[in-house]
Design an enzyme around this catalytic site. Sequence first.
Site, mmCIF file in Angstrom:
data_model
loop_
_atom_site.group_PDB
_atom_site.id
_atom_site.type_symbol
_atom_site.label_atom_id
_atom_site.label_comp_id
_atom_site.label_asym_id
_atom_site.label_seq_id
_atom_site.Cartn_x
_atom_site.Cartn_y
_atom_site.Cartn_z
ATOM 1 N N ASP A 54 0.836 -1.213 0.000
ATOM 2 C CA ASP A 54 0.000 0.000 0.000
ATOM 3 C C ASP A 54 0.868 1.260 0.000
ATOM 4 O OD1 ASP A 54 -2.426 -1.230 0.030
ATOM 5 O OD2 ASP A 54 -3.024 -0.578 2.023
ATOM 6 N N GLU A 79 -3.868 6.924 2.935
ATOM 7 C CA GLU A 79 -4.224 6.156 4.112
ATOM 8 C C GLU A 79 -3.001 5.823 4.975
ATOM 9 O OE1 GLU A 79 -6.365 2.647 3.053
ATOM 10 O OE2 GLU A 79 -6.777 2.169 5.141
ATOM 11 N N ASP A 153 -6.288 6.261 -1.973
ATOM 12 C CA ASP A 153 -6.402 4.953 -1.324
ATOM 13 C C ASP A 153 -5.703 3.967 -2.261
ATOM 14 O OD1 ASP A 153 -6.926 2.613 -0.045
ATOM 15 O OD2 ASP A 153 -9.010 3.081 0.392
ATOM 16 N N ILE A 155 -5.046 0.728 -2.272
ATOM 17 C CA ILE A 155 -5.903 -0.434 -2.599
ATOM 18 C C ILE A 155 -7.044 -0.437 -1.598
ATOM 19 C CG2 ILE A 155 -6.086 -2.940 -2.875
ATOM 20 C CD1 ILE A 155 -3.065 -3.036 -3.199
ATOM 21 N N ASP A 156 -8.239 -0.140 -2.077
ATOM 22 C CA ASP A 156 -9.401 -0.247 -1.199
ATOM 23 C C ASP A 156 -9.898 -1.690 -1.264
ATOM 24 O OD1 ASP A 156 -11.415 0.791 0.530
ATOM 25 O OD2 ASP A 156 -12.807 0.715 -1.143
ATOM 26 N N THR A 158 -8.844 -4.208 0.812
ATOM 27 C CA THR A 158 -7.632 -5.048 0.879
ATOM 28 C C THR A 158 -7.949 -6.490 1.248
ATOM 29 O OG1 THR A 158 -7.298 -3.648 2.805
ATOM 30 C CG2 THR A 158 -5.534 -3.731 1.230
ATOM 31 N N ASP A 301 -11.324 6.968 1.044
ATOM 32 C CA ASP A 301 -12.255 5.991 0.457
ATOM 33 C C ASP A 301 -13.270 6.665 -0.462
ATOM 34 O OD1 ASP A 301 -11.429 3.656 1.946
ATOM 35 O OD2 ASP A 301 -12.455 4.473 3.701
HETATM 36 C C1 2IP Z 1 -12.022 -0.617 3.760
HETATM 37 C C2 2IP Z 1 -12.584 -1.678 2.875
HETATM 38 C C3 2IP Z 1 -13.681 -2.399 3.587
HETATM 39 C C4 2IP Z 1 -14.830 -1.480 3.914
HETATM 40 C C5 2IP Z 1 -14.304 -0.252 4.629
HETATM 41 C C6 2IP Z 1 -13.130 0.390 3.914
HETATM 42 O O1 2IP Z 1 -10.846 -0.070 3.181
HETATM 43 O O2 2IP Z 1 -13.046 -1.133 1.689
HETATM 44 O O3 2IP Z 1 -14.112 -3.425 2.754
HETATM 45 O O4 2IP Z 1 -15.754 -2.177 4.690
HETATM 46 O O5 2IP Z 1 -15.343 0.669 4.703
HETATM 47 O O6 2IP Z 1 -12.679 1.479 4.607
HETATM 48 P P1 2IP Z 1 -17.035 -2.882 4.040
HETATM 49 O O7 2IP Z 1 -16.565 -3.795 2.973
HETATM 50 O O8 2IP Z 1 -17.708 -3.557 5.188
HETATM 51 O O9 2IP Z 1 -17.808 -1.714 3.496
HETATM 52 P P2 2IP Z 1 -9.371 -0.800 3.210
HETATM 53 O O10 2IP Z 1 -9.509 -2.130 2.603
HETATM 54 O O11 2IP Z 1 -8.561 0.155 2.384
HETATM 55 O O12 2IP Z 1 -8.983 -0.815 4.665
HETATM 56 CA CA CA Z 2 -9.991 1.967 1.987
#
Ligand code: 2IP
Ligand code: CA
Length: 374
Positions: A54, A79, A153, A155-156, A158, A301
């Site tokens: 990341d 992040e 971000d 990689i959202d 992850t 995000d």
């Molecule tokens: C996270 C990831 C999670 C999400 C959360 C994000 O970011 O996208 O999947 O939770 O909100 O902040 P959910 O899937 O329950 O919505 P990261 O993977 O960058 O930590």
């Molecule tokens: Ca994220």
Amino acid sequence: MADLLRLLLRVAEKAANVARVCRQEAPLFQLLVQEKTGDDKNKKFVQDFKTLADVVIQEMIRHDVGVKFPEMADFINGEESNKFENGLGESVTVTVCATEEDTAALLASVLGGDHTAASLLARAIHQDPASIQADTDGLTVPLSPSELGIWIDPIDATSQYIEGREEVLEEGRLFPSGLHCALVLIGVYLRSTGEPVMGVINQPFNYKDPAGGGWKGKHFWGVSCGSINVCSETRPKAGPAGGLSAVLSSSEKPVVKEALTSLCGPDKLMFASGAGYKILCVIQGLADVYVLSEGTTFKWDSCAPHALLRALGGGVVDLHKCLQSSSGAEAELTYHQPRTECKGADRWANHGGLVAYRDCSQISRIIAPLKGKL
Ligand code: 2IP
Ligand code: CA
């Protein structure tokens, strides 16, 4: 600033390439999936490889944008912190160096001397991406770099990226989980007002080349600034009158799930992973709204997909503010001010939850059944 958009499309593609390489190359993949706990934990390094990947992607974007637009260099945030500390109390700042060799040497120092992994990662960082097809010709964006800030971000979603389940996506359908939920998100906002004005989303794992060429990505972009509203996606046609569909996190509160099941009906209430992916589903018209009741997302995000929604005439608002005011006015999320009473990442949380929408008339329909329940 159409130049900035083209640059962001390029760096997002480079970032997507690094994300693919980390899964494709065995020495990197092994590090990615290794959950080091207890005695097995590599005591030399506090953070895991996922965090390093990341950070590397974030720093690459920061480096490339900073070189071209030095006025923005101090306003590019993400992040992750790029300071790594080892068990001996030594700190290493991960940055992208002038040459691939120097980057590899720096990465080896945070990878416990694993030169194979460090070289593979450095090669991906310094590689030029394939050219991007994006119809930005003739686009003018009346903004100057000194007015802008960036949220990254790297990689959202992850957890989906690491789990790595492969799905064959079908046009017009939302797929709740899998590699396609992992997204690179780069959002640009106005420093003065915090409005999101430009966003680039890259989906590194959009489809797998049937001829064996590996995963191919897809990109999405939008610009929303004054009278200029342009988006790579077209505004989806309105669904059948009356029907409203919503996407939620599977960990959403039961009271919200119940209220929205009554409103949308069980078939039109969907669940998906990744905050970015859920907003992308709204952008693509796979869901009308994304509702989140808790402060579990952050500026990095939502900034990029928010800009695309604005370009399509929609937006992202603070759910709790909407519940307090009948109009929903003043509730749109902004990106320039931290919550000074909080510490660390929480300073940049979207603390009141959110509603992402394409059509503002849908906000009041969503808010009504939630009033008095949160
Ligand atoms: C996270 C990831 C999670 C999400 C959360 C994000 O970011 O996208 O999947 O939770 O909100 O902040 P959910 O899937 O329950 O919505 P990261 O993977 O960058 O930590
Ligand atoms: Ca994220």
